[in-house]
Motif scaffolding. Structure first.
Motif, PDB file in Angstrom:
ATOM      1  N   VAL A   1     -24.596 -31.018 -37.643  1.00 15.63           N
ATOM      2  CA  VAL A   1     -23.191 -30.805 -37.994  1.00 15.63           C
ATOM      3  C   VAL A   1     -22.936 -29.335 -38.324  1.00 15.63           C
ATOM      4  CG1 VAL A   1     -21.417 -31.332 -39.702  1.00 15.63           C
ATOM      5  CG2 VAL A   1     -22.786 -33.172 -38.726  1.00 15.63           C
ATOM      6  N   ALA A   2     -23.862 -28.725 -39.064  1.00 13.02           N
ATOM      7  CA  ALA A   2     -23.710 -27.296 -39.384  1.00 13.02           C
ATOM      8  C   ALA A   2     -23.681 -26.469 -38.107  1.00 13.02           C
ATOM      9  CB  ALA A   2     -24.835 -26.845 -40.292  1.00 13.02           C
ATOM     10  N   PHE A   3     -24.529 -26.826 -37.142  1.00 10.66           N
ATOM     11  CA  PHE A   3     -24.537 -26.122 -35.860  1.00 10.66           C
ATOM     12  C   PHE A   3     -23.200 -26.293 -35.152  1.00 10.66           C
ATOM     13  CE2 PHE A   3     -25.015 -26.496 -31.251  1.00 10.66           C
ATOM     14  CZ  PHE A   3     -25.497 -25.229 -30.938  1.00 10.66           C
ATOM     15  N   ALA A   4     -22.702 -27.538 -35.111  1.00 12.70           N
ATOM     16  CA  ALA A   4     -21.428 -27.799 -34.433  1.00 12.70           C
ATOM     17  C   ALA A   4     -20.298 -27.007 -35.064  1.00 12.70           C
ATOM     18  CB  ALA A   4     -21.113 -29.298 -34.468  1.00 12.70           C
ATOM     19  N   ARG A   5     -20.236 -27.010 -36.386  1.00 11.23           N
ATOM     20  CA  ARG A   5     -19.171 -26.265 -37.064  1.00 11.23           C
ATOM     21  C   ARG A   5     -19.261 -24.766 -36.785  1.00 11.23           C
ATOM     22  NH1 ARG A   5     -19.350 -30.237 -42.316  1.00 11.23           N
ATOM     23  NH2 ARG A   5     -17.286 -31.187 -41.966  1.00 11.23           N
ATOM     24  N   ALA A   6     -20.474 -24.255 -36.647  1.00  9.58           N
ATOM     25  CA  ALA A   6     -20.647 -22.821 -36.393  1.00  9.58           C
ATOM     26  C   ALA A   6     -20.168 -22.424 -35.000  1.00  9.58           C
ATOM     27  CB  ALA A   6     -22.115 -22.432 -36.565  1.00  9.58           C
ATOM     28  N   GLN A   7     -20.063 -23.408 -34.082  1.00  7.91           N
ATOM     29  CA  GLN A   7     -19.626 -23.101 -32.716  1.00  7.91           C
ATOM     30  C   GLN A   7     -18.111 -23.062 -32.577  1.00  7.91           C
ATOM     31  OE1 GLN A   7     -22.356 -22.358 -30.856  1.00  7.91           O
ATOM     32  NE2 GLN A   7     -23.307 -22.967 -32.798  1.00  7.91           N
TER      33      GLN A   7
ATOM     34  N   SER B   1     -15.740 -26.211 -27.164  1.00  7.88           N
ATOM     35  CA  SER B   1     -17.139 -25.804 -27.255  1.00  7.88           C
ATOM     36  C   SER B   1     -18.008 -26.954 -26.790  1.00  7.88           C
ATOM     37  CB  SER B   1     -17.519 -25.419 -28.691  1.00  7.88           C
ATOM     38  OG  SER B   1     -18.928 -25.303 -28.822  1.00  7.88           O
ATOM     39  N   ALA B   2     -18.635 -26.797 -25.630  1.00 10.75           N
ATOM     40  CA  ALA B   2     -19.507 -27.844 -25.104  1.00 10.75           C
ATOM     41  C   ALA B   2     -20.683 -28.093 -26.036  1.00 10.75           C
ATOM     42  CB  ALA B   2     -20.002 -27.455 -23.712  1.00 10.75           C
TER      43      ALA B   2
ATOM     44  N   GLU C   1     -21.518 -31.658 -27.791  1.00 12.17           N
ATOM     45  CA  GLU C   1     -22.804 -32.331 -27.591  1.00 12.17           C
ATOM     46  C   GLU C   1     -23.466 -32.663 -28.921  1.00 12.17           C
ATOM     47  OE1 GLU C   1     -27.101 -31.671 -25.311  1.00 12.17           O
ATOM     48  OE2 GLU C   1     -25.553 -30.119 -25.235  1.00 12.17           O
ATOM     49  N   ALA C   2     -23.423 -31.743 -29.872  1.00  9.47           N
ATOM     50  CA  ALA C   2     -24.047 -31.976 -31.174  1.00  9.47           C
ATOM     51  C   ALA C   2     -23.365 -33.105 -31.927  1.00  9.47           C
ATOM     52  CB  ALA C   2     -24.010 -30.693 -32.009  1.00  9.47           C
TER      53      ALA C   2
END
Length: 461
Positions: A418-424, A290-291, A295-296
């Protein structure tokens, strides 16, 4: 068919994940811990100096958890049979070094943020008139700010420079103006979204923290490496040292890990992965998955520090303190010192050496650390002498431990990123470690255990 799970990273977060997985997954599940270095434990590393046990990394952890009861570190120690080996520091005060004087750290602060501005004992002159009630909470719901910005706005410059900066710097090696309130002082972030003044928010956070009586900090008698070894054994995992994971990729049935040096690659196929490595290697491994997540994760910056330990002759006089912290404004490379044999009674030996451990370097000071070990040792000894008001004798033994890029610098909004990254991420891949959940040992352990629980649920599906 027997399931296989890989834990990438053999620090305390990865080992905690492996132990939790062993407790959750069916018997016979293969667990593999891949650690590219030559030893497990990450920044938990026990050393020896002058015949005494001296930590080369983290020396202690919080005893209580955020909601009271045992912290994740104490709970894991008990799970591993080390409950009776937990020890606590002596009740000896610590100090701040300001203007050539060692001044006791004022009581009643929360990581340097005071609840009572009348009890700063001359350490700092606050601007009490700024912290007024304007009819709304200090922070909006979900808002995150830099610790320094909040405290400076409410209390003025000196409270940040002389109290908050050195106390935060002692843990994170960073500056208050660059560190997230939500990550570094989460109890205060929570209460600041309810209370209308910073003083009220600090008091409320302290009241919640003080519900658990007893010592604030704990350590393991014999050293943190005992915790590392016990976790590795309890996990039952196959431990692979010195074999880096260079890539991860989805397959029709799970994940494929690309291992080892480029000229001689190896692969391993697994059903799930816990990724427990620092931010930059995590971002590289996530790039093909997941790019957006990569990035996050990849924006996280790190500070470098060095630890210097000195074994001084028995009877060397030191101030009646457990140690001291140095504000960045003092200009020294030494940012903190621990009088190990006074702070930790289980380490001390009446006829043995006096052990002093100093922490050198802050965020943005990497170049000041780029000298050879002897230069660092000489500078640490000289500055320590100046800070305590008397030259230290030559040590009988010493060592330098460098942690290049060792301490994450959590900018405001870190938890959201981090929450965004984990959701991806696709199911079957979980993140854990200081890069995501905080530098404290309990935070790393709790994050590793949550990642294991996520992976376990995926495997059940």
């Amino acid at each position: 068919m027997r399931k296989r799970v890989a834990v990438v990273g053999g620090g305390v977060a990865g080992l905690a994940a492996a132990v939790r997985l062993r407790d959750l997954v069916p018997a016979g599940t293969d667990l593999i811990v891949y650690e590219q270095g030559g030893a497990l434990g990450g920044k938990l590393r026990t050393g020896e100096l002058g015949g005494l046990v001296v930590e080369r990394g983290a020396e202690s952890f919080l005893t209580a958890g955020p909601a009271g009861g045992d912290s994740a570190a104490v709970a894991l120690a008990k799970r591993l049979g080390l409950g009776s080996s937990l020890v606590h520091p002596a009740t000896v005060p610590a100090a701040l070094s300001i203007g050539g004087r060692l001044t006791p750290i004022p009581a009643g602060t929360l990581v340097g943020v005071p609840a009572d501005l009348d009890k700063l004992d001359g350490v700092a002159q606050p601007d009490a008139g700024r912290d007024h009630d304007d009819g709304r909470p200090v922070l909006a719901a979900g808002e995150d700010v830099a610790v320094g910005a909040l405290v400076r706005d409410r209390y003025g410059e000196q409270v940040v420079d002389r109290l908050v900066d050195p106390l935060l710097g002692g843990v994170y090696a960073g500056r208050a103006d660059g560190l997230s309130l939500e990550v570094t002082i989460p109890q205060l972030a929570e209460t600041a979204r309810v209370e209308h003044t910073l003083r009220a928010a600090v008091r409320s956070a302290q009241a919640k923290r003080n519900r658990t009586p007893g010592p604030v900090f704990s350590a393991v008698d014999g050293g943190m490496t005992r915790l590392v070894s016990a976790a590795a054994a309890a996990s039952g995992a196959r431990i692979s040292l010195g074999l880096p994971v260079r890539d991860i990729a989805r397959t029709a049935r799970g994940w494929r890990l690309l291992l080892g040096a480029a000229p001689f690659p190896e692969t391993d196929d697994v059903d799930a992965i816990v990724l427990a490595v620092p931010a930059r290697p995590a971002a590289r491994l996530l790039a093909g998955v997941s790019a957006a997540a990569a990035e996050a994760v990849g924006v996280l910056d790190y500070a470098s520090v060095a630890l210097v330990a000195l074994a001084l002759p028995a009877g060397t006089p030191l101030p009646e303190l457990s140690g001291f912290l140095v504000p960045p404004s003092e200009g020294t490379l030494v940012k903190a010192a621990t009088f190990v044999t006074r702070k930790w009674p289980h380490v001390a030996n009446d006829s043995g050496p006096v052990i002093v451990r100093a922490s050198l370097g802050r965020a943005g000071e990497q170049e000041r650390l780029q000298v050879d070990d002897q230069v660092l040792l000489d500078r640490a000894r000289r500055e320590l002498g100046e800070l305590i008001g008397g030259e230290l004798p030559p040590p009988a033994a010493s060592w330098v431990q460098r942690w290049g890029g060792g301490l994450p610098q959590y900018a405001p909004g870190h938890r959201e990123r981090v929450a965004f990254a984990r959701a991806q991420l696709p199911p079957g891949l979980a993140l854990a470690g200081a890069a995501f959940d905080g530098v404290g040992i309990p935070a790393c352990i709790a994050g590793g255990e949550r990642a294991a629980e996520d992976v376990s649920k995926y495997l059940e599906g």
